[in-house]
Design a protein around this motif. Sequence first.
Motif, PDB file in Angstrom:
ATOM      1  N   ASP A  81       0.828  -1.209   0.000  1.00 56.12           N
ATOM      2  CA  ASP A  81       0.000   0.000   0.000  1.00 56.12           C
ATOM      3  C   ASP A  81       0.864   1.261   0.000  1.00 56.12           C
ATOM      4  OD1 ASP A  81      -2.362  -1.453  -0.065  1.00 56.12           O
ATOM      5  OD2 ASP A  81      -2.490  -1.584   2.118  1.00 56.12           O
ATOM      6  N   PHE A  82       1.976   1.215   0.733  1.00 58.50           N
ATOM      7  CA  PHE A  82       2.873   2.365   0.746  1.00 58.50           C
ATOM      8  C   PHE A  82       3.382   2.641  -0.670  1.00 58.50           C
ATOM      9  CE2 PHE A  82       7.150   4.224   0.996  1.00 58.50           C
ATOM     10  CZ  PHE A  82       6.825   5.414   1.610  1.00 58.50           C
ATOM     11  N   VAL A  83       3.767   1.578  -1.366  1.00 63.00           N
ATOM     12  CA  VAL A  83       4.278   1.726  -2.725  1.00 63.00           C
ATOM     13  C   VAL A  83       3.198   2.330  -3.620  1.00 63.00           C
ATOM     14  CG1 VAL A  83       5.089   0.446  -4.755  1.00 63.00           C
ATOM     15  CG2 VAL A  83       5.997  -0.100  -2.478  1.00 63.00           C
ATOM     16  N   LYS A  84       1.959   1.863  -3.490  1.00 62.71           N
ATOM     17  CA  LYS A  84       0.859   2.394  -4.323  1.00 62.71           C
ATOM     18  C   LYS A  84       0.644   3.881  -4.053  1.00 62.71           C
ATOM     19  CE  LYS A  84      -1.723  -1.899  -4.587  1.00 62.71           C
ATOM     20  NZ  LYS A  84      -2.663  -2.658  -3.777  1.00 62.71           N
ATOM     21  N   GLY A  88       1.589   7.203  -6.543  1.00 61.33           N
ATOM     22  CA  GLY A  88       0.399   7.879  -7.043  1.00 61.33           C
ATOM     23  C   GLY A  88      -0.650   6.936  -7.604  1.00 61.33           C
ATOM     24  N   LYS A  89      -0.548   5.631  -7.262  1.00 63.68           N
ATOM     25  CA  LYS A  89      -1.524   4.660  -7.777  1.00 63.68           C
ATOM     26  C   LYS A  89      -2.700   4.517  -6.828  1.00 63.68           C
ATOM     27  CE  LYS A  89       1.652   2.189 -10.671  1.00 63.68           C
ATOM     28  NZ  LYS A  89       2.815   1.345 -10.635  1.00 63.68           N
ATOM     29  N   MET A  90      -2.552   5.061  -5.618  1.00 63.25           N
ATOM     30  CA  MET A  90      -3.671   5.044  -4.668  1.00 63.25           C
ATOM     31  C   MET A  90      -3.721   6.415  -4.019  1.00 63.25           C
ATOM     32  SD  MET A  90      -4.504   2.781  -1.218  1.00 63.25           S
ATOM     33  CE  MET A  90      -3.897   1.243  -1.819  1.00 63.25           C
ATOM     34  N   ASN A  91      -4.900   7.012  -3.999  1.00 65.14           N
ATOM     35  CA  ASN A  91      -5.092   8.313  -3.387  1.00 65.14           C
ATOM     36  C   ASN A  91      -4.940   8.186  -1.874  1.00 65.14           C
ATOM     37  OD1 ASN A  91      -6.817  10.260  -1.930  1.00 65.14           O
ATOM     38  ND2 ASN A  91      -7.230  11.029  -3.973  1.00 65.14           N
ATOM     39  N   PRO A  92      -4.138   9.048  -1.239  1.00 62.89           N
ATOM     40  CA  PRO A  92      -3.923   8.932   0.210  1.00 62.89           C
ATOM     41  C   PRO A  92      -5.223   9.000   1.024  1.00 62.89           C
ATOM     42  CG  PRO A  92      -2.379  10.503  -0.748  1.00 62.89           C
ATOM     43  CD  PRO A  92      -3.323  10.100  -1.836  1.00 62.89           C
ATOM     44  N   GLN A  93      -6.177   9.843   0.606  1.00 67.20           N
ATOM     45  CA  GLN A  93      -7.441   9.923   1.361  1.00 67.20           C
ATOM     46  C   GLN A  93      -8.193   8.598   1.301  1.00 67.20           C
ATOM     47  OE1 GLN A  93      -6.452  12.503  -0.659  1.00 67.20           O
ATOM     48  NE2 GLN A  93      -6.293  14.154   0.826  1.00 67.20           N
ATOM     49  N   ILE A  94      -8.185   7.993   0.116  1.00 65.69           N
ATOM     50  CA  ILE A  94      -8.866   6.704  -0.044  1.00 65.69           C
ATOM     51  C   ILE A  94      -8.140   5.635   0.772  1.00 65.69           C
ATOM     52  CG2 ILE A  94      -9.389   4.872  -1.715  1.00 65.69           C
ATOM     53  CD1 ILE A  94      -9.953   7.191  -3.727  1.00 65.69           C
ATOM     54  N   ALA A  95      -6.813   5.663   0.743  1.00 62.74           N
ATOM     55  CA  ALA A  95      -6.019   4.706   1.527  1.00 62.74           C
ATOM     56  C   ALA A  95      -6.378   4.832   3.005  1.00 62.74           C
ATOM     57  CB  ALA A  95      -4.524   4.958   1.311  1.00 62.74           C
ATOM     58  N   PHE A  96      -6.513   6.071   3.468  1.00 60.64           N
ATOM     59  CA  PHE A  96      -6.843   6.325   4.876  1.00 60.64           C
ATOM     60  C   PHE A  96      -8.248   5.792   5.200  1.00 60.64           C
ATOM     61  CE2 PHE A  96      -8.485   9.254   8.218  1.00 60.64           C
ATOM     62  CZ  PHE A  96      -7.648   8.837   9.239  1.00 60.64           C
ATOM     63  N   MET A  97      -9.206   6.094   4.321  1.00 60.26           N
ATOM     64  CA  MET A  97     -10.585   5.661   4.584  1.00 60.26           C
ATOM     65  C   MET A  97     -10.723   4.149   4.557  1.00 60.26           C
ATOM     66  SD  MET A  97     -13.002   8.564   2.857  1.00 60.26           S
ATOM     67  CE  MET A  97     -12.400   8.388   1.202  1.00 60.26           C
ATOM     68  N   ARG A  98      -9.928   3.496   3.721  1.00 59.49           N
ATOM     69  CA  ARG A  98      -9.987   2.021   3.627  1.00 59.49           C
ATOM     70  C   ARG A  98      -9.181   1.345   4.724  1.00 59.49           C
ATOM     71  NH1 ARG A  98      -8.651   1.128  -2.676  1.00 59.49           N
ATOM     72  NH2 ARG A  98     -10.646   1.717  -3.553  1.00 59.49           N
ATOM     73  N   GLY A  99      -8.456   2.133   5.517  1.00 61.03           N
ATOM     74  CA  GLY A  99      -7.628   1.537   6.558  1.00 61.03           C
ATOM     75  C   GLY A  99      -6.294   1.026   6.026  1.00 61.03           C
ATOM     76  N   PRO A 115       2.353  13.686  -2.398  1.00 57.11           N
ATOM     77  CA  PRO A 115       3.167  12.935  -3.363  1.00 57.11           C
ATOM     78  C   PRO A 115       4.395  13.687  -3.877  1.00 57.11           C
ATOM     79  CG  PRO A 115       0.852  12.595  -3.806  1.00 57.11           C
ATOM     80  CD  PRO A 115       0.937  13.652  -2.730  1.00 57.11           C
ATOM     81  N   ASP A 116       4.430  15.036  -3.800  1.00 58.04           N
ATOM     82  CA  ASP A 116       5.626  15.701  -4.331  1.00 58.04           C
ATOM     83  C   ASP A 116       6.864  15.497  -3.448  1.00 58.04           C
ATOM     84  OD1 ASP A 116       4.704  17.410  -2.375  1.00 58.04           O
ATOM     85  OD2 ASP A 116       4.760  19.222  -3.604  1.00 58.04           O
ATOM     86  N   ILE A 117       6.667  14.891  -2.275  1.00 58.65           N
ATOM     87  CA  ILE A 117       7.813  14.526  -1.441  1.00 58.65           C
ATOM     88  C   ILE A 117       8.563  13.350  -2.099  1.00 58.65           C
ATOM     89  CG2 ILE A 117       8.449  13.462   0.779  1.00 58.65           C
ATOM     90  CD1 ILE A 117       6.142  15.171   1.979  1.00 58.65           C
ATOM     91  N   PHE A 118       7.806  12.575  -2.852  1.00 55.34           N
ATOM     92  CA  PHE A 118       8.401  11.403  -3.501  1.00 55.34           C
ATOM     93  C   PHE A 118       8.953  11.807  -4.854  1.00 55.34           C
ATOM     94  CE2 PHE A 118       5.044   9.848  -0.753  1.00 55.34           C
ATOM     95  CZ  PHE A 118       5.735   8.915  -0.015  1.00 55.34           C
ATOM     96  N   PRO A 119      10.081  11.224  -5.242  1.00 51.48           N
ATOM     97  CA  PRO A 119      10.590  11.514  -6.581  1.00 51.48           C
ATOM     98  C   PRO A 119       9.616  10.946  -7.613  1.00 51.48           C
ATOM     99  CG  PRO A 119      11.826   9.733  -5.559  1.00 51.48           C
ATOM    100  CD  PRO A 119      10.900  10.274  -4.515  1.00 51.48           C
ATOM    101  N   LYS A 120       9.522  11.596  -8.744  1.00 49.04           N
ATOM    102  CA  LYS A 120       8.668  11.057  -9.799  1.00 49.04           C
ATOM    103  C   LYS A 120       9.308   9.780 -10.313  1.00 49.04           C
ATOM    104  CE  LYS A 120       5.704  14.131  -9.393  1.00 49.04           C
ATOM    105  NZ  LYS A 120       5.721  13.854  -7.953  1.00 49.04           N
TER     106      LYS A 120
END
Length: 124
Positions: A81-84, A88-99, A115-120
């Motif tokens: 999940d962290f990788v997703k 940018g393959k999983m929206n952080p808000q959705i990840a949070f809501m899904r647990g 996501p801009d903390i992560f290199p493209k």
Amino acid sequence: MSTNQELKSDALMELMKQHLASDAGKQLTKKINLVYQINIAPKKIGFNEVVYTVDLKKGEVTKGPYEGGKPDATFSFKDDDFVKVALGKMNPQIAFMRGAMKIKGSLSAAQKFTPDIFPKPSKM
């Protein structure tokens, strides 16, 4: 079973470390100026977690818990999940809501971990 298994997230953290050392990364560090702890579990949140500190005051990524007090926010993820989220393959808000992502600490600080903390990802 060894707890030092390779996580896919390890490579991402290595890239983030390089990204923060770049000029773009230094701009981010100045802008955000917060400290995050990221707990990454191979299979199930809370078990055999590998802990990283992403210090956006100093612009450093280190393995291990934050030693300068309390991090502004702590995230817990499963490796996949962290990788997703990072790619940018999983929206952080959705990840949070899904647990798929758990947050402790300041939610306003957590929202600055974007996501801009992560290199493209480089095109393969």
